[in-house]
Every structure is written in C-alpha cells, then in structure tokens.
Write a protein that holds these residues in place. Sequence first.
Motif, PDB file in Angstrom:
ATOM      1  N   TYR A   1       8.362  -2.731  -6.810  1.00 56.89           N
ATOM      2  CA  TYR A   1       7.967  -1.354  -6.535  1.00 56.89           C
ATOM      3  C   TYR A   1       9.185  -0.442  -6.345  1.00 56.89           C
ATOM      4  O   TYR A   1       9.028   0.778  -6.280  1.00 56.89           O
ATOM      5  CB  TYR A   1       7.063  -1.279  -5.307  1.00 56.89           C
TER       6      TYR A   1
ATOM      7  N   LEU B   1       8.785   6.800  -0.973  1.00 60.27           N
ATOM      8  CA  LEU B   1       7.693   5.952  -0.491  1.00 60.27           C
ATOM      9  C   LEU B   1       7.754   4.557  -1.118  1.00 60.27           C
ATOM     10  O   LEU B   1       7.503   3.551  -0.448  1.00 60.27           O
ATOM     11  CB  LEU B   1       6.345   6.599  -0.811  1.00 60.27           C
ATOM     12  N   CYS B   2       8.092   4.494  -2.408  1.00 59.18           N
ATOM     13  CA  CYS B   2       8.230   3.193  -3.081  1.00 59.18           C
ATOM     14  C   CYS B   2       9.268   2.331  -2.382  1.00 59.18           C
ATOM     15  O   CYS B   2       9.039   1.147  -2.088  1.00 59.18           O
ATOM     16  CB  CYS B   2       8.609   3.386  -4.546  1.00 59.18           C
TER      17      CYS B   2
ATOM     18  N   GLY C   1       7.654  10.492  -3.786  1.00 56.03           N
ATOM     19  CA  GLY C   1       7.026   9.261  -4.240  1.00 56.03           C
ATOM     20  C   GLY C   1       8.025   8.124  -4.367  1.00 56.03           C
ATOM     21  O   GLY C   1       7.745   6.981  -3.984  1.00 56.03           O
TER      22      GLY C   1
ATOM     23  N   ILE D   1       1.815   6.162  -7.277  1.00 50.06           N
ATOM     24  CA  ILE D   1       0.814   7.147  -7.700  1.00 50.06           C
ATOM     25  C   ILE D   1       1.435   8.546  -7.733  1.00 50.06           C
ATOM     26  O   ILE D   1       1.247   9.309  -8.690  1.00 50.06           O
ATOM     27  CB  ILE D   1      -0.400   7.122  -6.757  1.00 50.06           C
ATOM     28  N   ALA D   2       2.212   8.875  -6.675  1.00 46.52           N
ATOM     29  CA  ALA D   2       2.852  10.188  -6.625  1.00 46.52           C
ATOM     30  C   ALA D   2       3.828  10.377  -7.777  1.00 46.52           C
ATOM     31  O   ALA D   2       3.846  11.425  -8.436  1.00 46.52           O
ATOM     32  CB  ALA D   2       3.577  10.358  -5.288  1.00 46.52           C
TER      33      ALA D   2
ATOM     34  N   ALA E   1       0.831  -1.206   0.000  1.00 42.14           N
ATOM     35  CA  ALA E   1       0.000   0.000   0.000  1.00 42.14           C
ATOM     36  C   ALA E   1       0.866   1.256   0.000  1.00 42.14           C
ATOM     37  O   ALA E   1       0.598   2.218  -0.726  1.00 42.14           O
ATOM     38  CB  ALA E   1      -0.919  -0.012   1.222  1.00 42.14           C
ATOM     39  N   VAL E   2       1.934   1.247   0.810  1.00 44.26           N
ATOM     40  CA  VAL E   2       2.845   2.395   0.859  1.00 44.26           C
ATOM     41  C   VAL E   2       3.531   2.580  -0.495  1.00 44.26           C
ATOM     42  O   VAL E   2       3.628   3.699  -1.025  1.00 44.26           O
ATOM     43  CB  VAL E   2       3.887   2.211   1.975  1.00 44.26           C
ATOM     44  N   SER E   3       4.016   1.487  -1.074  1.00 47.48           N
ATOM     45  CA  SER E   3       4.706   1.570  -2.363  1.00 47.48           C
ATOM     46  C   SER E   3       3.768   2.037  -3.467  1.00 47.48           C
ATOM     47  O   SER E   3       4.152   2.828  -4.336  1.00 47.48           O
ATOM     48  CB  SER E   3       5.296   0.208  -2.740  1.00 47.48           C
ATOM     49  N   PHE E   4       2.525   1.540  -3.467  1.00 47.47           N
ATOM     50  CA  PHE E   4       1.584   1.960  -4.505  1.00 47.47           C
ATOM     51  C   PHE E   4       1.259   3.438  -4.374  1.00 47.47           C
ATOM     52  O   PHE E   4       1.105   4.138  -5.379  1.00 47.47           O
ATOM     53  CB  PHE E   4       0.310   1.123  -4.439  1.00 47.47           C
ATOM     54  N   ALA E   5       1.171   3.931  -3.133  1.00 52.50           N
ATOM     55  CA  ALA E   5       0.968   5.367  -2.934  1.00 52.50           C
ATOM     56  C   ALA E   5       2.140   6.146  -3.522  1.00 52.50           C
ATOM     57  O   ALA E   5       1.957   7.197  -4.157  1.00 52.50           O
ATOM     58  CB  ALA E   5       0.816   5.676  -1.446  1.00 52.50           C
ATOM     59  N   GLY E   6       3.355   5.623  -3.328  1.00 53.16           N
ATOM     60  CA  GLY E   6       4.524   6.261  -3.929  1.00 53.16           C
ATOM     61  C   GLY E   6       4.481   6.219  -5.444  1.00 53.16           C
ATOM     62  O   GLY E   6       4.838   7.196  -6.114  1.00 53.16           O
TER      63      GLY E   6
END
Length: 318
Positions: free
Chosen positions: A263, A291-292, A288, A151-152, A144-149
């Motif tokens: 990721y 975060l990945c 981002g 997205i950024a 979830a954290v990596s996917f948020a990264g």
Amino acid sequence: MSTSSLSPEPAARRSARRPELLAAAAATFTVVMWASAFVSIRSAGSAYSPGALALGRLLAGALTLGVIWAVRREGLPPRAAWPGIAVSGLLWFGVYMVVLNWGEQQVDAGTAALLVNMGPILVALLGSRLLGDPLPPRLLAGMAVSFAGAIAVGFSMSGEGRASVLGVALCLIAAVGYAAGVVAQKPALGSASALQVTTFGCLVGAVLCLPFAGQLVDELSRAPASATLNMLYLGVFPTALAFTTWAYALARTTASRMGATTYAVPALVVVMSWLALDEVPGAVTLAGGALCLAGVAVARSRPRGRAEAVPAPAPSGK
C-alpha cells in the motif's frame, strides 16, 4: 552485576534483529521498484501492446535471473516447491502482467490503481483462509487506513469518461491474479530459496506469454529507444531484482503483512510521477498518499513486548 556480564545481551539482540532488518530493507526496495514500474509502464505502453510488453519484460527478467542463478549455482528447486512456483508463475508473472497492461489502456491510471489495490485485501483473506495467517486488529486497521488512502489517490487521479466495463474487469482480474500468486508463492519459499522461486516463476510467466512473440518482434522494430529501454528496465529492476527481494521478505513474514506493505506503492507513484512526469499532485492526492503510508506503518507495527510468529527462513544453500 559487572558491565561485561551485560554486554553479550545487546550483541545477541542485534544478531537476532539482523534478519528482520534485512527483510524490511528487502521489502522497502521492492516497494520502491514496483512504484517506479507504473511510471515505466506508462512510457513503454505507448509503443508496445499489453502482451508484447509483458513478454519483453519477462524475457529480460528471466535472462537476468538466469545469469544470477547460474553464477550462484543454486540448482533446481525441490519437487515440493514446484506447485507454488507454477501457480505464481502463471497467475502473477503471466496473467497479472498482461491484464494489468491491457486494463491500463481501458481505464485511467487512478482507476486502475484503485482497483488493483484490492489485491492486498484479497491476500489477507486468502492468506488467513489457506495459510492460517493471523489477522490482528493492527493489521486490519492499517489496511483499512491504507485502502482509504488508495481510494483518495484513485479518485483524485481519475480522468473523465475513461472507465469501461472491460477495463474494470481486467484490473480486478489483475488484483485476483496478484493475490493468488502471492498466496501460492508463500509455501514454495518453505523449501526453495527466493532466487529459485523467482527465477522459475518468471520463466513460467515468460513461457505463458510466448504467443505474443510475433507482436513483440514487430513492435520492437518500430518502437522508440526510450520505450524499449523502459521495457528492459521493467524486466531487470521491478521484475528480476524486486520480485527476488519480495520473495526474500515474504519467506520471513506472513503474506498478509507483506501484502499490506504494498500500500506504500500509490504514495510513491504520486511522488515519482511528480518528479519524472511533472504531474503536480493536488491536496487530495497528497493526503491520500499520506494515508497509504500511515496505514502501512500501522499494519506492520506490533504491540510492545509481543513478537511476531515468523516462519523459519528458507534453507540455506538453495
């Protein structure tokens, strides 16, 4: 208790950790090579059409792998491995490479990276459903954290007016092909070596792309040397070598954890584009990417005192 009675234990621990360290090194090499592929695709894609680029890359990869396979005398994969090899060859080596090249011509790189990064999530879901892979909270949280990264990074790199329905569909097909190919490849590694699975998977993909041979010959005569060298680089390093090290690492962990590892690719692409293409990333892009990497670290971590149930390595001598 004497010192000599304690000495064998650290040595035994080091010996037990050696396969894990080798698998981690193999996964790291794969991620770095796959990140570099995005830079090379952008260069080669200016002179080669999607199908021709995929075929040229796969032919270079298959030739490299074939030489290594012949020198090592590993022989043909056992019959039990062929279904997984065929499916991964068709979907990952074949369909994925063609539609990703095509999709990146329809949408900007940021949007493509964002959509393709649905792949690790699909790997986790398919791996849990079809392979019985566990989905521990740390893995889910890290993804979830990596996917948020991702997205950024995707939004920060996205241009204006370049998204198309066709491009979005192609990138999503690429993500599905990647995920299905990984999940299909995993069982094959239980009876065949990483080199066998990769060599014949790449060959299957090359055969699938043979209809683009005419385009490849025509474009090869007109393409600048730099584009052709990038195509050859894609075949030798991100394909032949990196797919082999990927299969080696995949045989020693779950498909879900290996999928989460990829990721790290968006973060490395940002750095490589900065160094190779002089594309200076903004603050959101850098955040981002961080975060990945943080998500990958969380996804691949384990609670203290608990060992991961790791599949047995592929039989030796394959």
